[in-house]
Scaffold this motif. Structure first.
Motif, PDB file in Angstrom:
ATOM      1  N   LYS A 202       0.815  -1.216   0.000  1.00  0.00           N
ATOM      2  CA  LYS A 202       0.000   0.000   0.000  1.00  0.00           C
ATOM      3  C   LYS A 202       0.850   1.267   0.000  1.00  0.00           C
ATOM      4  O   LYS A 202       0.316   2.378   0.049  1.00  0.00           O
ATOM      5  CB  LYS A 202      -0.926  -0.008   1.214  1.00  0.00           C
ATOM      6  N   GLY A 203       2.169   1.100  -0.018  1.00  0.00           N
ATOM      7  CA  GLY A 203       3.055   2.257  -0.070  1.00  0.00           C
ATOM      8  C   GLY A 203       3.394   2.862   1.270  1.00  0.00           C
ATOM      9  O   GLY A 203       4.008   3.938   1.339  1.00  0.00           O
ATOM     10  N   ASP A 204       3.043   2.190   2.374  1.00  0.00           N
ATOM     11  CA  ASP A 204       3.401   2.675   3.700  1.00  0.00           C
ATOM     12  C   ASP A 204       4.922   2.726   3.848  1.00  0.00           C
ATOM     13  O   ASP A 204       5.623   1.778   3.491  1.00  0.00           O
ATOM     14  CB  ASP A 204       2.790   1.755   4.760  1.00  0.00           C
ATOM     15  N   ALA A 205       5.428   3.812   4.392  1.00  0.00           N
ATOM     16  CA  ALA A 205       6.877   4.047   4.422  1.00  0.00           C
ATOM     17  C   ALA A 205       7.630   2.960   5.175  1.00  0.00           C
ATOM     18  O   ALA A 205       8.686   2.486   4.725  1.00  0.00           O
ATOM     19  CB  ALA A 205       7.165   5.415   5.040  1.00  0.00           C
ATOM     20  N   LEU A 206       7.104   2.549   6.341  1.00  0.00           N
ATOM     21  CA  LEU A 206       7.800   1.540   7.133  1.00  0.00           C
ATOM     22  C   LEU A 206       7.805   0.194   6.422  1.00  0.00           C
ATOM     23  O   LEU A 206       8.849  -0.469   6.328  1.00  0.00           O
ATOM     24  CB  LEU A 206       7.149   1.397   8.506  1.00  0.00           C
ATOM     25  N   GLY A 207       6.656  -0.216   5.912  1.00  0.00           N
ATOM     26  CA  GLY A 207       6.583  -1.487   5.190  1.00  0.00           C
ATOM     27  C   GLY A 207       7.488  -1.500   3.975  1.00  0.00           C
ATOM     28  O   GLY A 207       8.198  -2.483   3.720  1.00  0.00           O
ATOM     29  N   VAL A 208       7.493  -0.402   3.240  1.00  0.00           N
ATOM     30  CA  VAL A 208       8.342  -0.303   2.051  1.00  0.00           C
ATOM     31  C   VAL A 208       9.817  -0.381   2.445  1.00  0.00           C
ATOM     32  O   VAL A 208      10.613  -1.054   1.780  1.00  0.00           O
ATOM     33  CB  VAL A 208       8.059   1.013   1.298  1.00  0.00           C
ATOM     34  N   LYS A 209      10.197   0.275   3.537  1.00  0.00           N
ATOM     35  CA  LYS A 209      11.591   0.261   3.971  1.00  0.00           C
ATOM     36  C   LYS A 209      12.058  -1.150   4.312  1.00  0.00           C
ATOM     37  O   LYS A 209      13.145  -1.578   3.884  1.00  0.00           O
ATOM     38  CB  LYS A 209      11.758   1.167   5.199  1.00  0.00           C
ATOM     39  N   ILE A 210      11.249  -1.895   5.070  1.00  0.00           N
ATOM     40  CA  ILE A 210      11.638  -3.244   5.481  1.00  0.00           C
ATOM     41  C   ILE A 210      11.729  -4.178   4.288  1.00  0.00           C
ATOM     42  O   ILE A 210      12.713  -4.921   4.122  1.00  0.00           O
ATOM     43  CB  ILE A 210      10.641  -3.792   6.522  1.00  0.00           C
ATOM     44  N   MET A 211      10.738  -4.146   3.407  1.00  0.00           N
ATOM     45  CA  MET A 211      10.733  -5.053   2.262  1.00  0.00           C
ATOM     46  C   MET A 211      11.767  -4.641   1.213  1.00  0.00           C
ATOM     47  O   MET A 211      12.333  -5.497   0.523  1.00  0.00           O
ATOM     48  CB  MET A 211       9.339  -5.120   1.646  1.00  0.00           C
ATOM     49  N   THR A 212      12.019  -3.349   1.086  1.00  0.00           N
ATOM     50  CA  THR A 212      13.052  -2.880   0.156  1.00  0.00           C
ATOM     51  C   THR A 212      14.425  -3.396   0.580  1.00  0.00           C
ATOM     52  O   THR A 212      15.226  -3.834  -0.251  1.00  0.00           O
ATOM     53  CB  THR A 212      13.068  -1.342   0.086  1.00  0.00           C
ATOM     54  N   GLN A 213      14.706  -3.367   1.899  1.00  0.00           N
ATOM     55  CA  GLN A 213      15.990  -3.866   2.391  1.00  0.00           C
ATOM     56  C   GLN A 213      16.114  -5.363   2.151  1.00  0.00           C
ATOM     57  O   GLN A 213      17.180  -5.852   1.734  1.00  0.00           O
ATOM     58  CB  GLN A 213      16.136  -3.556   3.879  1.00  0.00           C
ATOM     59  N   ALA A 214      15.042  -6.112   2.404  1.00  0.00           N
ATOM     60  CA  ALA A 214      15.070  -7.553   2.143  1.00  0.00           C
ATOM     61  C   ALA A 214      15.315  -7.820   0.660  1.00  0.00           C
ATOM     62  O   ALA A 214      16.140  -8.663   0.290  1.00  0.00           O
ATOM     63  CB  ALA A 214      13.761  -8.199   2.597  1.00  0.00           C
ATOM     64  N   GLY A 215      14.611  -7.110  -0.201  1.00  0.00           N
ATOM     65  CA  GLY A 215      14.792  -7.287  -1.641  1.00  0.00           C
ATOM     66  C   GLY A 215      16.190  -6.938  -2.097  1.00  0.00           C
ATOM     67  O   GLY A 215      16.771  -7.615  -2.958  1.00  0.00           O
ATOM     68  N   HIS A 216      16.751  -5.874  -1.515  1.00  0.00           N
ATOM     69  CA  HIS A 216      18.119  -5.466  -1.851  1.00  0.00           C
ATOM     70  C   HIS A 216      19.111  -6.588  -1.547  1.00  0.00           C
ATOM     71  O   HIS A 216      19.975  -6.923  -2.368  1.00  0.00           O
ATOM     72  CB  HIS A 216      18.476  -4.210  -1.062  1.00  0.00           C
ATOM     73  N   LEU A 217      18.990  -7.194  -0.379  1.00  0.00           N
ATOM     74  CA  LEU A 217      19.918  -8.257   0.003  1.00  0.00           C
ATOM     75  C   LEU A 217      19.698  -9.520  -0.827  1.00  0.00           C
ATOM     76  O   LEU A 217      20.665 -10.175  -1.234  1.00  0.00           O
ATOM     77  CB  LEU A 217      19.763  -8.570   1.491  1.00  0.00           C
ATOM     78  N   ILE A 218      18.445  -9.862  -1.085  1.00  0.00           N
ATOM     79  CA  ILE A 218      18.160 -11.040  -1.918  1.00  0.00           C
ATOM     80  C   ILE A 218      18.736 -10.842  -3.319  1.00  0.00           C
ATOM     81  O   ILE A 218      19.371 -11.734  -3.884  1.00  0.00           O
ATOM     82  CB  ILE A 218      16.647 -11.304  -1.976  1.00  0.00           C
ATOM     83  N   GLY A 219      18.547  -9.660  -3.882  1.00  0.00           N
ATOM     84  CA  GLY A 219      19.074  -9.381  -5.213  1.00  0.00           C
ATOM     85  C   GLY A 219      20.588  -9.449  -5.254  1.00  0.00           C
ATOM     86  O   GLY A 219      21.181  -9.998  -6.199  1.00  0.00           O
ATOM     87  N   ALA A 220      21.253  -8.909  -4.232  1.00  0.00           N
ATOM     88  CA  ALA A 220      22.720  -8.960  -4.182  1.00  0.00           C
ATOM     89  C   ALA A 220      23.202 -10.395  -4.045  1.00  0.00           C
ATOM     90  O   ALA A 220      24.192 -10.795  -4.670  1.00  0.00           O
ATOM     91  CB  ALA A 220      23.228  -8.109  -3.016  1.00  0.00           C
TER      92      ALA A 220
END
Length: 295
Positions: A202-220
């Protein structure tokens, strides 16, 4: 006919292969003892023979742990199996050949046989759930490893300044469902992983921050393994892969940033068999009489 069993910490998933077609059978809670496990497998085995009117020629079993040809060595969620000769005991009871494989490796086999990886001989699977596991296929064969556990992608280390953990690898500690759960528990009020994912969507800042970090590490992490292996396709499985939309953008960006030249074109796709991929792979293991491995 060929009988497949995916043994997990909470459930057993049975399947039957008949002339290249797979029939999904019962899913039952994982028994509380070794004797009960053997009994459930035996009952389901004979029920399948009666229902399909034929003789089962082999059994394939996927286990979430490590093992030798003779003994199961380590299954963290089902400790009563450790030290047991599961293949030998079932072979004696049912008078049929039994083959054992790592569950993540068999999930990759299932996907390449009947799922998202059809047509590929070089593939990587990353399973993202409570923890992170994986498997590697090269030239149509799965890399087995000395203890049957090659492909433990949760142990990819992306930051050597962080102290090691003897029980969990870096990527698992920082990008798995458990890592997201810990991030949710630290909030006030606490949030569940499901709530975090929904907030991210839904674009909530906290949710986006947590999932963005997880995605960043998975992608790396995927960039590292793909660059080393020069694989043809990467398949994501496990519960968190079902929520890929919540971290896909950061995962793809990280993969593009860290992958070697040319490797950044490798497709990253979601499992099409879902939680049935391990059972499909177990059927295939029985069909080829254990001839799936290198290493």
């Amino acid at each position: 006919m060929f009988f497949g069993i995916d043994i997990g910490g909470t459930k057993l998933q049975f399947a039957l292969g008949v002339n290249e077609e797979v029939f999904v059978l019962d899913k039952v809670p994982t028994p509380g003892s070794y004797c009960d496990l053997l009994k459930v497998v035996e009952e389901t085995y004979f029920a399948a023979e009666r229902k399909f009117g034929g003789k089962i020629e082999g059994i394939g079993i996927g286990l979430p742990g490590t093992f030798t040809k003779e003994k199961v060595v380590w299954v963290p969620n089902i400790p009563y199996i450790e030290g047991q000769d599961l293949a030998g005991d079932l072979r004696d009871r049912l008078e049929v050949d039994v083959f054992i494989g790592n569950d993540a490796q068999l999930a990759l086999v299932g996907e390449v046989w009947k799922g998202s990886g059809c047509g590929y001989g070089n593939a990587v699977l990353m399973s993202i759930g409570t923890g992170i596991g994986g498997a590697i296929m090269i030239g149509g064969k799965v890399v087995k490893g000395r203890r049957g556990a090659a492909g433990a992608l949760g142990w990819l280390n992306l930051d050597a300044s962080v102290p090691g953990d003897k029980n969990h690898g870096y990527l698992e500690n920082h990008a798995s469902g458990s890592a997201i759960a810990r991030a949710g528990e630290a909030q006030n009020p606490p949030m569940t992983p499901y709530e975090i994912v929904e907030k991210a969507k839904k674009g909530d800042a906290l949710g986006v921050k947590i999932m963005t970090q997880a995605g960043h590490l998975i992608g790396a992490g995927l960039a590292s393994i793909a660059s080393v292996l020069d694989t043809e396709i990467i398949i994501l499985s496990g519960g968190l892969s079902e929520e890929m939309d919540s971290f896909r953008e950061s995962m793809d960006a990280s993969f593009l940033e860290y992958a070697a030249p040319g490797v950044d074109q490798v497709p990253i796709v979601k499992s099409s068999l879902g939680n049935l991929s391990g059972a499909y792979g177990a059927v295939r293991l029985a069909m080829v009489r254990g001839d799936l491995w290198i290493g």
